[in-house]
Motif scaffolding. Structure first.
Motif, PDB file in Angstrom:
ATOM      1  N   ARG A 127       4.649  -1.204 -12.991  1.00  0.00           N
ATOM      2  CA  ARG A 127       3.351  -1.205 -12.319  1.00  0.00           C
ATOM      3  C   ARG A 127       2.245  -1.658 -13.268  1.00  0.00           C
ATOM      4  N   LEU A 175       0.815  -1.214   0.000  1.00  0.00           N
ATOM      5  CA  LEU A 175       0.000   0.000   0.000  1.00  0.00           C
ATOM      6  C   LEU A 175       0.845   1.258   0.000  1.00  0.00           C
ATOM      7  N   ASN A 230      -6.775   6.167  -0.510  1.00  0.00           N
ATOM      8  CA  ASN A 230      -6.751   7.626  -0.612  1.00  0.00           C
ATOM      9  C   ASN A 230      -7.792   8.038  -1.657  1.00  0.00           C
ATOM     10  N   ARG A 261       4.427   4.106 -12.986  1.00  0.00           N
ATOM     11  CA  ARG A 261       5.702   3.773 -12.343  1.00  0.00           C
ATOM     12  C   ARG A 261       6.227   2.522 -13.019  1.00  0.00           C
ATOM     13  N   PRO A 313       3.259   2.636  -1.814  1.00  0.00           N
ATOM     14  CA  PRO A 313       3.348   3.508  -2.993  1.00  0.00           C
ATOM     15  C   PRO A 313       2.047   4.257  -3.247  1.00  0.00           C
ATOM     16  N   THR A 314       0.921   3.590  -3.004  1.00  0.00           N
ATOM     17  CA  THR A 314      -0.359   4.248  -3.238  1.00  0.00           C
ATOM     18  C   THR A 314      -0.523   5.452  -2.317  1.00  0.00           C
ATOM     19  N   LEU A 315      -0.117   5.259  -1.065  1.00  0.00           N
ATOM     20  CA  LEU A 315      -0.267   6.355  -0.113  1.00  0.00           C
ATOM     21  C   LEU A 315       0.607   7.547  -0.480  1.00  0.00           C
TER      22      LEU A 315
END
Lengths: 420, 420
Positions: free
Chosen positions: B387, A12, B56, B384, A14-16
């Motif tokens: 990804r 998680l 997020n 990225r 990288p998403t944050l």
């Protein structure tokens, strides 16, 4: 060489830490009904932004569209805000519609602000005003039923005299799903329509009642650069003036009729400079009927037009490589159009018109058990008699079986007590 | 008898007067990635509420889900609020996941509050913890690579000695797309993993490196009442430990291998009491290999499990009557499952892993022009390296051509400069 323990750290992270997402093109749509709702899967798949002007916050589309401001189609400010965006939301790349009820002056303002309107106001007028449509189709030689404007009751009397005492009288504007259309044998049957027209209500026209064999529809899409792609000609079955069942492709279609239907639709698309999806509803007539200009051999006559995804194309969601909803988005963005090949020999779509239950999702266990291959589409609308609440599509090899299954599944969704 | 002028009144009126919409079942989903994103079309079609806990407000799913509260999967309060709803939002009918990273104690609380958790925490542990998975599969006789827990480096030394000096070492938890997996010939190559395990990091296990012919995957769904439906066995092609291409169905599949794969997957689903979609990734091994219990003739060995929609099933969105995303929603709601028949002879899915451009939608004109039948799915994620940013599926009659087209389209989406 070996990476550290951190290469197993929670995914998680990288998403944050993600930077703001760069967004793709934004399509602004006027109207929050099921047609806008059904644009969402294609918009999601293609990474497009979809911004829909909804009539209220609980409409069919508002339930599933993240960016759904509330406003009315005739409200210039609301439509302008829809395309302009704000600090949070980017300017739209194009404005389009899921219904025809947007005043031309509102569209002119949007265009003047630099956002393309597709279809253009000049094209859309032919889907808004049946007199404008008949005039233009007649000009470009597209076969139509015999027709006449009705400035007064006397004009209708003359039309009745010339057409065996029977005529279809329509309001030029405001008609929808059989509303604003009446088969009459006397001017007295539409006396209040003439009265309304006299005080600013919609103008009237008369059309010859066509002794058609069946109704067909051609669905196509055209992009601004001119590319056109057409789905196979379908047969539509109406009940009380409302589309009830669509057979795709139209069974036992005479190649000459098919060619005439495709030719008429293509000429409409090009002649009216339509962009986006265009649905052309036609009457198939027997043998060597006579067209509006007296030409012999017209086998199809154009009944209605719609410049948006249309009920006759709902089958494409489950039965074609590219759905009409994806194609409409591609067309109004001037992207190359998608393949319209069917993915099954036959697709039959049955509308759910009204229901015997209040909450249609209660039917899911029964309809899923009845037919594991039935594709059920519910629109999230309150139940009212005759209202389009959803549809079911079944695809397969045997038309009779496919049709029966689609009707049975739609009956279960409706909650028909006659269904065993 | 004739209705008044009002029967041509604007069609918007009923919508404006509409009473509140009655809503159908609500599925709560933990995780805001592309798997939750791709659940939206089916939820929309079936009239289901979809409520997604996103990490997020700009995650892949948050962009297209109306009801997307922000919170972390390990936050009990956030997960509990997700299922409870509030005055505006009804209680969820079920909680499910798009990834495995939800602590068991969080799930226990949800269950205690009366909302079903599917798959259950007791099933999900086998997708969270590779040691738990290997133990259980061994117990129920599902063929696995030879394996051992690694309490210390000495255990790895012994395992290496017994397996030709080579082993695949994995962290029991936290692995993902090739992370937490290392092929080693010496304990020194994972010394920091042992150190991390000693201070509370994930436990380790070793697996024999399997000389596989190719990798297969079985995707199925199981509902609480026990019904199971399986899609055809597919071949998966990995690049650097990440799924790159999926061929559906797996070409030239030996019927004995197919039967073994289906049997293994069904036994996993039933033995672990899985509900929802289950993906079982397998190694196809040559000839008469030997299973973990020494049984001769095992032709497939289970590699990994996932209890959610899975990359090996993305082709079902465009190539099967029922997609894995629709099926997952049906399964966790205990609805009868949908038909899993392919709609084309071959479907090939190619992942878009990383990209040479920042905004993938810029590729739409080129990819649409290249292949009008390519089905492009973008996930709305920041670019990225490596990804998973999207995928492309192509369906058709000729496997070679379909594969080439899928790869070419994915390369265009990536913006590969090598593509002509």
């Amino acid at each position: 060489m070996a990476a550290g323990y951190l290469d197993t750290a929670p995914v998680l992270l990288p998403t944050l830490l993600g930077s703001p997402v760069v967004t793709g093109p934004v399509v602004a749509v006027v109207g929050g009904g099921q047609l806008a709702r059904m644009m969402t899967p294609a918009a999601t798949a293609l990474g497009l932004g979809l911004r829909v002007l909804v009539e209220n916050p609980t409409t069919s589309a508002a339930q599933v569209v993240v960016d759904a401001p509330v406003g009315l189609p005739k409200d210039r400010g609301a439509v302008q805000a829809l395309v302009e965006g704000d600090g949070e939301r980017p300017r739209a790349d194009v404005l389009t519609f899921e219904h025809e009820h947007v005043p031309g002056e509102v569209l002119a303002e949007v265009l003047a602000s630099g956002v393309p309107v597709r279809p253009s106001a000049a094209a859309l007028i032919h889907a808004q005003d049946k007199i404008a449509m008949r005039r233009r189709l007649t000009e470009i030689g597209v076969p139509c039923p015999d027709w006449a404007e009705l400035p007064d009751a006397a004009a209708l009397s003359r039309f009745l005299e010339d057409h065996g005492g029977e005529a279809v009288v329509k309001t030029a504007r405001g008609g929808y799903d059989g509303k604003g259309v009446r088969v009459v044998r006397s001017t007295s049957e539409v006396v209040e329509w003439f009265a309304a027209a006299g005080i600013g209500g919609p103008a009237l026209l008369a059309e010859a009642k066509v002794p058609f064999v069946r109704e067909l529809a051609v669905l196509l899409a055209r992009r601004p650069s001119g590319e056109i792609r057409t789905w196979p000609v379908v047969e539509t079955v109406q009940a009380d003036g409302v589309c009830s069942v669509v057979l795709a492709p139209a069974p036992d279609l005479d190649p000459a009729v098919e060619a005439a239907a495709l030719d008429a639709a293509t000429r409409v698309a090009e002649g009216l400079d339509v962009t986006g999806v265009l649905a052309v509803e036609l009457f198939e007539v027997a043998g060597r009927s006579v067209g509006p200009a007296g030409e012999a051999g017209a086998r199809v006559l154009v009944n209605e037009l719609a410049m948006r995804p249309h009920n006759s194309g709902h089958w494409t969601l489950d039965g074609a490589v590219t759905s009409q909803f994806e194609q409409h988005l591609r067309a109004v963005l001037d992207l190359p159009l998608g393949d319209t090949t069917p993915t099954a020999r036959w697709s039959v779509m049955a509308n759910v018109l009204g229901a015997e239950r209040r909450e249609l999702t209660e039917a899911l266990p029964e309809v899923a058990a009845l037919d594991p291959a039935a594709k059920v589409h519910l629109y999230g609308k309150d139940v009212r008699p005759g209202r389009k609440l959803g549809h079911v599509t079944v695809c397969g090899e045997d038309l009779g079986a496919v049709r029966e299954r689609a009707l049975a599944a739609a009956a279960v969704v409706r909650g028909d007590s006659t269904h065993g």
